[in-house]
Design a protein around this motif. Structure first.
Motif, PDB file in Angstrom:
ATOM      1  N   VAL A  67       0.831  -1.208   0.000  1.00  0.00           N
ATOM      2  CA  VAL A  67       0.000   0.000   0.000  1.00  0.00           C
ATOM      3  C   VAL A  67       0.865   1.258   0.000  1.00  0.00           C
ATOM      4  CG1 VAL A  67      -1.693   1.302   1.339  1.00  0.00           C
ATOM      5  CG2 VAL A  67      -1.963  -1.161   1.055  1.00  0.00           C
ATOM      6  N   ALA A  68       1.927   1.257   0.790  1.00  0.00           N
ATOM      7  CA  ALA A  68       2.823   2.414   0.807  1.00  0.00           C
ATOM      8  C   ALA A  68       3.456   2.637  -0.564  1.00  0.00           C
ATOM      9  CB  ALA A  68       3.906   2.216   1.866  1.00  0.00           C
ATOM     10  N   SER A  69       3.824   1.559  -1.231  1.00  0.00           N
ATOM     11  CA  SER A  69       4.414   1.687  -2.569  1.00  0.00           C
ATOM     12  C   SER A  69       3.421   2.281  -3.559  1.00  0.00           C
ATOM     13  CB  SER A  69       4.885   0.315  -3.060  1.00  0.00           C
ATOM     14  OG  SER A  69       5.865  -0.224  -2.202  1.00  0.00           O
ATOM     15  N   LEU A  70       2.165   1.895  -3.450  1.00  0.00           N
ATOM     16  CA  LEU A  70       1.146   2.430  -4.358  1.00  0.00           C
ATOM     17  C   LEU A  70       0.976   3.936  -4.170  1.00  0.00           C
ATOM     18  CD1 LEU A  70      -1.618  -0.339  -4.175  1.00  0.00           C
ATOM     19  CD2 LEU A  70      -0.046   0.119  -6.054  1.00  0.00           C
ATOM     20  N   TYR A  71       0.840   4.355  -2.929  1.00  0.00           N
ATOM     21  CA  TYR A  71       0.618   5.783  -2.673  1.00  0.00           C
ATOM     22  C   TYR A  71       1.854   6.616  -3.020  1.00  0.00           C
ATOM     23  CZ  TYR A  71      -3.875   4.999  -0.405  1.00  0.00           C
ATOM     24  OH  TYR A  71      -5.188   4.676  -0.148  1.00  0.00           O
ATOM     25  N   ILE A  72       3.018   6.124  -2.641  1.00  0.00           N
ATOM     26  CA  ILE A  72       4.238   6.890  -2.923  1.00  0.00           C
ATOM     27  C   ILE A  72       4.517   6.921  -4.425  1.00  0.00           C
ATOM     28  CG2 ILE A  72       6.740   6.928  -2.608  1.00  0.00           C
ATOM     29  CD1 ILE A  72       6.286   5.752   0.187  1.00  0.00           C
ATOM     30  N   GLY A  73       4.448   5.753  -5.054  1.00  0.00           N
ATOM     31  CA  GLY A  73       4.773   5.676  -6.475  1.00  0.00           C
ATOM     32  C   GLY A  73       3.840   6.492  -7.346  1.00  0.00           C
ATOM     33  N   PHE A  74       2.540   6.237  -7.234  1.00  0.00           N
ATOM     34  CA  PHE A  74       1.586   6.940  -8.086  1.00  0.00           C
ATOM     35  C   PHE A  74       1.380   8.380  -7.641  1.00  0.00           C
ATOM     36  CE2 PHE A  74       0.640   2.581  -9.170  1.00  0.00           C
ATOM     37  CZ  PHE A  74       0.366   2.656 -10.522  1.00  0.00           C
ATOM     38  N   GLY A  75       1.454   8.630  -6.346  1.00  0.00           N
ATOM     39  CA  GLY A  75       1.274   9.998  -5.868  1.00  0.00           C
ATOM     40  C   GLY A  75       2.328  10.945  -6.412  1.00  0.00           C
ATOM     41  N   PHE A  76       3.588  10.579  -6.246  1.00  0.00           N
ATOM     42  CA  PHE A  76       4.664  11.448  -6.729  1.00  0.00           C
ATOM     43  C   PHE A  76       4.745  11.462  -8.254  1.00  0.00           C
ATOM     44  CE2 PHE A  76       6.205  10.956  -2.339  1.00  0.00           C
ATOM     45  CZ  PHE A  76       6.478  12.288  -2.053  1.00  0.00           C
ATOM     46  N   LEU A  77       4.418  10.343  -8.884  1.00  0.00           N
ATOM     47  CA  LEU A  77       4.432  10.306 -10.349  1.00  0.00           C
ATOM     48  C   LEU A  77       3.491  11.351 -10.931  1.00  0.00           C
ATOM     49  CD1 LEU A  77       5.019   9.024 -13.148  1.00  0.00           C
ATOM     50  CD2 LEU A  77       3.150   7.419 -12.656  1.00  0.00           C
ATOM     51  N   ALA A 132      -7.285  12.066  -1.989  1.00  0.00           N
ATOM     52  CA  ALA A 132      -8.595  11.768  -1.402  1.00  0.00           C
ATOM     53  C   ALA A 132      -8.618  10.371  -0.790  1.00  0.00           C
ATOM     54  CB  ALA A 132      -9.679  11.899  -2.470  1.00  0.00           C
ATOM     55  N   SER A 133      -7.966   9.428  -1.438  1.00  0.00           N
ATOM     56  CA  SER A 133      -7.895   8.070  -0.895  1.00  0.00           C
ATOM     57  C   SER A 133      -7.141   8.048   0.429  1.00  0.00           C
ATOM     58  CB  SER A 133      -7.221   7.142  -1.909  1.00  0.00           C
ATOM     59  OG  SER A 133      -7.061   5.842  -1.390  1.00  0.00           O
ATOM     60  N   LEU A 134      -6.062   8.818   0.497  1.00  0.00           N
ATOM     61  CA  LEU A 134      -5.316   8.908   1.756  1.00  0.00           C
ATOM     62  C   LEU A 134      -6.163   9.533   2.861  1.00  0.00           C
ATOM     63  CD1 LEU A 134      -1.719   9.990   0.677  1.00  0.00           C
ATOM     64  CD2 LEU A 134      -2.313   7.977   2.031  1.00  0.00           C
ATOM     65  N   LEU A 135      -6.841  10.631   2.534  1.00  0.00           N
ATOM     66  CA  LEU A 135      -7.658  11.314   3.537  1.00  0.00           C
ATOM     67  C   LEU A 135      -8.827  10.450   3.997  1.00  0.00           C
ATOM     68  CD1 LEU A 135      -7.741  14.937   2.043  1.00  0.00           C
ATOM     69  CD2 LEU A 135      -6.316  14.061   3.907  1.00  0.00           C
ATOM     70  N   ALA A 136      -9.313   9.579   3.124  1.00  0.00           N
ATOM     71  CA  ALA A 136     -10.410   8.683   3.492  1.00  0.00           C
ATOM     72  C   ALA A 136      -9.937   7.494   4.319  1.00  0.00           C
ATOM     73  CB  ALA A 136     -11.115   8.188   2.234  1.00  0.00           C
ATOM     74  N   GLY A 137      -8.639   7.386   4.501  1.00  0.00           N
ATOM     75  CA  GLY A 137      -8.099   6.293   5.308  1.00  0.00           C
ATOM     76  C   GLY A 137      -8.164   4.941   4.634  1.00  0.00           C
ATOM     77  N   GLU A 138      -8.145   4.929   3.308  1.00  0.00           N
ATOM     78  CA  GLU A 138      -8.243   3.654   2.599  1.00  0.00           C
ATOM     79  C   GLU A 138      -6.976   2.816   2.717  1.00  0.00           C
ATOM     80  OE1 GLU A 138     -11.476   4.775  -0.902  1.00  0.00           O
ATOM     81  OE2 GLU A 138      -9.384   4.384  -1.435  1.00  0.00           O
ATOM     82  N   PHE A 139      -5.931   3.388   3.275  1.00  0.00           N
ATOM     83  CA  PHE A 139      -4.707   2.612   3.485  1.00  0.00           C
ATOM     84  C   PHE A 139      -4.846   1.633   4.644  1.00  0.00           C
ATOM     85  CE2 PHE A 139      -4.495   6.679   5.641  1.00  0.00           C
ATOM     86  CZ  PHE A 139      -4.201   6.321   6.944  1.00  0.00           C
ATOM     87  N   LEU A 140      -5.891   1.781   5.465  1.00  0.00           N
ATOM     88  CA  LEU A 140      -6.112   0.868   6.582  1.00  0.00           C
ATOM     89  C   LEU A 140      -6.649  -0.464   6.073  1.00  0.00           C
ATOM     90  CD1 LEU A 140      -7.747   3.376   9.085  1.00  0.00           C
ATOM     91  CD2 LEU A 140      -5.387   2.534   9.095  1.00  0.00           C
ATOM     92  N   PRO A 141      -6.233  -1.572   6.687  1.00  0.00           N
ATOM     93  CA  PRO A 141      -6.639  -2.890   6.167  1.00  0.00           C
ATOM     94  C   PRO A 141      -8.141  -3.126   6.164  1.00  0.00           C
ATOM     95  CG  PRO A 141      -4.781  -3.111   7.678  1.00  0.00           C
ATOM     96  CD  PRO A 141      -5.245  -1.689   7.780  1.00  0.00           C
ATOM     97  N   HIS A 142      -8.866  -2.554   7.135  1.00  0.00           N
ATOM     98  CA  HIS A 142     -10.300  -2.838   7.226  1.00  0.00           C
ATOM     99  C   HIS A 142     -11.147  -1.910   6.360  1.00  0.00           C
ATOM    100  CE1 HIS A 142      -9.669   0.391  10.176  1.00  0.00           C
ATOM    101  NE2 HIS A 142     -10.925   0.716   9.958  1.00  0.00           N
ATOM    102  N   ARG A 143     -10.540  -0.928   5.713  1.00  0.00           N
ATOM    103  CA  ARG A 143     -11.285   0.011   4.871  1.00  0.00           C
ATOM    104  C   ARG A 143     -11.334  -0.484   3.428  1.00  0.00           C
ATOM    105  NH1 ARG A 143     -11.652   5.368   6.746  1.00  0.00           N
ATOM    106  NH2 ARG A 143     -12.048   5.282   8.996  1.00  0.00           N
ATOM    107  N   ARG A 144     -12.520  -0.409   2.836  1.00  0.00           N
ATOM    108  CA  ARG A 144     -12.631  -0.700   1.411  1.00  0.00           C
ATOM    109  C   ARG A 144     -11.931   0.401   0.616  1.00  0.00           C
ATOM    110  NH1 ARG A 144     -16.062  -4.865   0.536  1.00  0.00           N
ATOM    111  NH2 ARG A 144     -16.268  -4.359  -1.666  1.00  0.00           N
ATOM    112  N   LYS A 145     -11.539   0.110  -0.614  1.00  0.00           N
ATOM    113  CA  LYS A 145     -10.622   0.980  -1.342  1.00  0.00           C
ATOM    114  C   LYS A 145     -11.160   1.400  -2.712  1.00  0.00           C
ATOM    115  CE  LYS A 145      -6.773  -1.165   1.062  1.00  0.00           C
ATOM    116  NZ  LYS A 145      -7.646  -1.408   2.213  1.00  0.00           N
ATOM    117  N   PRO A 146     -12.333   2.008  -2.771  1.00  0.00           N
ATOM    118  CA  PRO A 146     -12.854   2.428  -4.081  1.00  0.00           C
ATOM    119  C   PRO A 146     -12.023   3.535  -4.724  1.00  0.00           C
ATOM    120  CG  PRO A 146     -14.244   3.262  -2.310  1.00  0.00           C
ATOM    121  CD  PRO A 146     -13.283   2.304  -1.681  1.00  0.00           C
TER     122      PRO A 146
END
Length: 210
Positions: A67-77, A132-146
């Motif tokens: 999850v960290a790789s997804l946010y860092i990679g695509f976010g900075f890209l 928006a995904s970060l602010l919604a807390g979708e990085f948490l395991p129990h949160r769905r990730k739309p």
């Protein structure tokens, strides 16, 4: 007399009493089996509960890294790509790229600078979805990730648009590179759907045990 002349027990006593005494003593084979059973019941490092704990730790660490790789990679890209086009270049395509796309379909519709500006806007939108995904807390395991799945899908769309443009001018090396980005992002969507909350928390262990 009940005994023999030499003071030895009679034959009847030998046949009845001695076997009874011997039967009351533990037999070597039974003792070995009992010892083996006790050893099997002793807790070891390979006990099921220990294995489950290790699997859970591995699953959690793998989840965090992915999850960290997804946010860092695509976010900075998409942040730096959008920033370059919209702010550093003021929505104008650089001259070397204008020469490459001169006379192409993009040069006519919608125009090179407009196409460059639209690409920057799309990249900015993808970056905002990441935030928006970060602010919604979708990085948490129990949160769905739309939103996370949406920014991956929008990334695929952006790669496809750039792939289309490069194909028009015959830049097949860039086309191949963009196609790998497109396919890799599709695999990442599948990976996200294999992780919590769409699968059990022991998602990695369950995959490896299949």
């Amino acid at each position: 007399m009940g005994g023999s002349s030499m003071g030895l027990p009679s034959t009847a006593w030998t046949c009845t009493v001695l076997p009874t005494c011997c039967r009351s003593l533990p037999q070597p084979r039974d003792a070995a089996q009992d010892l083996l059973q006790e050893v099997k019941q002793m807790p070891t490092d390979t006990d099921d509960s220990v294995g489950r704990d290790r699997a859970t730790a591995a699953d959690l660490s793998s989840y965090v890294l992915v999850v960290a790789s997804l946010y860092i990679g695509f976010g900075f890209l998409w942040y730096y790509s959008a920033k370059e086009k919209l702010f550093d270049q003021d929505g104008e395509m650089p001259p070397p790229l204008k020469e490459r796309f001169d006379g192409s379909f993009l040069d006519t519709v919608p125009g090179l600078d407009t196409a460059w500006l639209l690409l920057g806007i799309v990249e900015a939108v993808v970056f905002l979805v990441v935030v928006a995904s970060l602010l919604a807390g979708e990085f948490l395991p129990h949160r769905r990730k739309p939103l996370l799945l949406n920014f991956l899908a929008l990334s695929m769309l952006t790669f496809a648009g750039m792939l289309f443009a490069e194909s028009m001018v015959g830049e097949f090396e860039s086309v191949f590179q963009l196609f790998t980005y497109l396919a890799g992002t599709a695999l990442l969507i599948v990976l996200v759907l294999l992780m919590p909350p769409y699968r059990d928390r022991r998602w990695l262990a369950s995959l490896s045990l299949r």
